[in-house]
Design a protein around this motif. Sequence first.
Motif, PDB file in Angstrom:
ATOM      1  N   LEU A 102      -0.884   0.748  -1.070  1.00 38.25           N
ATOM      2  CA  LEU A 102      -2.002  -0.188  -1.187  1.00 38.25           C
ATOM      3  C   LEU A 102      -1.618  -1.403  -2.029  1.00 38.25           C
ATOM      4  O   LEU A 102      -2.170  -2.488  -1.848  1.00 38.25           O
ATOM      5  N   SER A 103      -0.661  -1.222  -2.910  1.00 38.96           N
ATOM      6  CA  SER A 103      -0.195  -2.329  -3.751  1.00 38.96           C
ATOM      7  C   SER A 103       0.661  -3.326  -2.985  1.00 38.96           C
ATOM      8  O   SER A 103       1.084  -4.338  -3.541  1.00 38.96           O
ATOM      9  N   THR A 104       0.903  -3.050  -1.707  1.00 41.80           N
ATOM     10  CA  THR A 104       1.652  -3.996  -0.862  1.00 41.80           C
ATOM     11  C   THR A 104       0.720  -4.771   0.066  1.00 41.80           C
ATOM     12  O   THR A 104       1.186  -5.562   0.887  1.00 41.80           O
ATOM     13  N   VAL A 105      -0.594  -4.529  -0.056  1.00 39.56           N
ATOM     14  CA  VAL A 105      -1.570  -5.198   0.808  1.00 39.56           C
ATOM     15  C   VAL A 105      -2.199  -6.350   0.033  1.00 39.56           C
ATOM     16  O   VAL A 105      -2.675  -6.161  -1.091  1.00 39.56           O
ATOM     17  N   TYR A 106      -2.202  -7.518   0.649  1.00 41.63           N
ATOM     18  CA  TYR A 106      -2.729  -8.721   0.010  1.00 41.63           C
ATOM     19  C   TYR A 106      -3.766  -9.389   0.894  1.00 41.63           C
ATOM     20  O   TYR A 106      -3.643  -9.391   2.120  1.00 41.63           O
ATOM     21  N   ASP A 107      -4.766  -9.966   0.255  1.00 43.05           N
ATOM     22  CA  ASP A 107      -5.637 -10.923   0.926  1.00 43.05           C
ATOM     23  C   ASP A 107      -4.779 -12.190   1.005  1.00 43.05           C
ATOM     24  O   ASP A 107      -4.285 -12.660  -0.020  1.00 43.05           O
ATOM     25  N   PRO A 108      -4.573 -12.746   2.202  1.00 40.14           N
ATOM     26  CA  PRO A 108      -3.692 -13.910   2.326  1.00 40.14           C
ATOM     27  C   PRO A 108      -4.099 -15.102   1.454  1.00 40.14           C
ATOM     28  O   PRO A 108      -3.286 -15.981   1.180  1.00 40.14           O
ATOM     29  N   GLU A 109      -5.341 -15.118   0.988  1.00 48.42           N
ATOM     30  CA  GLU A 109      -5.815 -16.239   0.181  1.00 48.42           C
ATOM     31  C   GLU A 109      -5.667 -16.002  -1.319  1.00 48.42           C
ATOM     32  O   GLU A 109      -5.924 -16.886  -2.115  1.00 48.42           O
ATOM     33  N   ILE A 110      -5.254 -14.774  -1.719  1.00 43.73           N
ATOM     34  CA  ILE A 110      -5.166 -14.426  -3.138  1.00 43.73           C
ATOM     35  C   ILE A 110      -3.798 -13.809  -3.412  1.00 43.73           C
ATOM     36  O   ILE A 110      -3.416 -12.854  -2.742  1.00 43.73           O
ATOM     37  N   PRO A 111      -3.061 -14.331  -4.412  1.00 43.38           N
ATOM     38  CA  PRO A 111      -1.696 -13.837  -4.663  1.00 43.38           C
ATOM     39  C   PRO A 111      -1.617 -12.559  -5.491  1.00 43.38           C
ATOM     40  O   PRO A 111      -0.676 -12.358  -6.243  1.00 43.38           O
ATOM     41  N   VAL A 112      -2.613 -11.682  -5.375  1.00 45.37           N
ATOM     42  CA  VAL A 112      -2.623 -10.408  -6.098  1.00 45.37           C
ATOM     43  C   VAL A 112      -2.987  -9.323  -5.092  1.00 45.37           C
ATOM     44  O   VAL A 112      -3.863  -9.524  -4.247  1.00 45.37           O
ATOM     45  N   ASN A 113      -2.332  -8.161  -5.191  1.00 43.98           N
ATOM     46  CA  ASN A 113      -2.601  -7.095  -4.220  1.00 43.98           C
ATOM     47  C   ASN A 113      -4.007  -6.513  -4.396  1.00 43.98           C
ATOM     48  O   ASN A 113      -4.621  -6.634  -5.451  1.00 43.98           O
ATOM     49  N   ILE A 114      -4.504  -5.876  -3.337  1.00 41.72           N
ATOM     50  CA  ILE A 114      -5.884  -5.392  -3.330  1.00 41.72           C
ATOM     51  C   ILE A 114      -6.126  -4.284  -4.347  1.00 41.72           C
ATOM     52  O   ILE A 114      -7.241  -4.135  -4.837  1.00 41.72           O
ATOM     53  N   TYR A 115      -5.089  -3.521  -4.694  1.00 42.69           N
ATOM     54  CA  TYR A 115      -5.262  -2.459  -5.687  1.00 42.69           C
ATOM     55  C   TYR A 115      -5.506  -3.072  -7.058  1.00 42.69           C
ATOM     56  O   TYR A 115      -6.430  -2.675  -7.772  1.00 42.69           O
ATOM     57  N   GLN A 116      -4.691  -4.046  -7.439  1.00 40.49           N
ATOM     58  CA  GLN A 116      -4.851  -4.715  -8.731  1.00 40.49           C
ATOM     59  C   GLN A 116      -6.144  -5.530  -8.789  1.00 40.49           C
ATOM     60  O   GLN A 116      -6.714  -5.712  -9.862  1.00 40.49           O
ATOM     61  N   LEU A 117      -6.595  -6.007  -7.639  1.00 38.89           N
ATOM     62  CA  LEU A 117      -7.860  -6.749  -7.590  1.00 38.89           C
ATOM     63  C   LEU A 117      -9.072  -5.845  -7.810  1.00 38.89           C
ATOM     64  O   LEU A 117     -10.169  -6.325  -8.065  1.00 38.89           O
ATOM     65  N   GLY A 118      -8.879  -4.537  -7.705  1.00 38.74           N
ATOM     66  CA  GLY A 118      -9.982  -3.607  -7.896  1.00 38.74           C
ATOM     67  C   GLY A 118     -10.809  -3.409  -6.638  1.00 38.74           C
ATOM     68  O   GLY A 118     -11.964  -2.999  -6.693  1.00 38.74           O
ATOM     69  N   LEU A 119     -10.201  -3.676  -5.475  1.00 40.14           N
ATOM     70  CA  LEU A 119     -10.916  -3.548  -4.207  1.00 40.14           C
ATOM     71  C   LEU A 119     -10.917  -2.123  -3.668  1.00 40.14           C
ATOM     72  O   LEU A 119     -11.614  -1.836  -2.706  1.00 40.14           O
ATOM     73  N   ILE A 120     -10.131  -1.236  -4.277  1.00 47.18           N
ATOM     74  CA  ILE A 120     -10.087   0.158  -3.842  1.00 47.18           C
ATOM     75  C   ILE A 120     -11.040   0.956  -4.724  1.00 47.18           C
ATOM     76  O   ILE A 120     -10.841   1.072  -5.931  1.00 47.18           O
ATOM     77  N   TYR A 121     -12.082   1.501  -4.107  1.00 44.53           N
ATOM     78  CA  TYR A 121     -13.096   2.244  -4.846  1.00 44.53           C
ATOM     79  C   TYR A 121     -12.835   3.740  -4.865  1.00 44.53           C
ATOM     80  O   TYR A 121     -13.218   4.419  -5.796  1.00 44.53           O
ATOM     81  N   LYS A 122     -12.214   4.272  -3.823  1.00 43.48           N
ATOM     82  CA  LYS A 122     -12.009   5.718  -3.755  1.00 43.48           C
ATOM     83  C   LYS A 122     -10.739   6.026  -2.971  1.00 43.48           C
ATOM     84  O   LYS A 122     -10.476   5.428  -1.943  1.00 43.48           O
ATOM     85  N   ILE A 123      -9.975   6.965  -3.501  1.00 43.57           N
ATOM     86  CA  ILE A 123      -8.829   7.551  -2.797  1.00 43.57           C
ATOM     87  C   ILE A 123      -9.036   9.050  -2.856  1.00 43.57           C
ATOM     88  O   ILE A 123      -9.043   9.629  -3.943  1.00 43.57           O
ATOM     89  N   ASP A 124      -9.256   9.672  -1.707  1.00 41.90           N
ATOM     90  CA  ASP A 124      -9.521  11.108  -1.676  1.00 41.90           C
ATOM     91  C   ASP A 124      -8.582  11.764  -0.670  1.00 41.90           C
ATOM     92  O   ASP A 124      -8.554  11.379   0.497  1.00 41.90           O
TER      93      ASP A 124
END
Length: 106
Positions: free
Chosen positions: A17-39
């Motif tokens: 998940l740390s390799t996934v980026y919103d193309p408009e933001i230079p920070v990965n989605i995990y660091q952005l806090g976009l992941i709410y649950k991993i089960d």
Amino acid sequence: MNAEQRLKLEEKVIEMLSTVYDPEIPVNIYQLGLIYKIDIDDDANLDVDMTLTAPSCPMADFIVQDCYDKLRSIEGLKEVKVNLVYEPAWTQDMMSEEAKLELGFL
């Protein structure tokens, strides 16, 4: 699946998940806090809840598909579900310190 196997898979999930980026933001989605649950259940099925920085994000389909494709590549997982949720609403407070620094919020 034992606790150690689950933990190793979860680490791989976070790494991926740390390799996934919103193309408009230079920070990965995990660091952005976009992941709410991993089960990960006992049968190695993965269920992820994620959100976007804005409900009207034009890259939503791309980001969700990128997550799904990358998570499917993890050896040891059986099924992968990526759920797009909007509650609770994302705020900048959900970002890691590293992300805030990278984006100039600190």
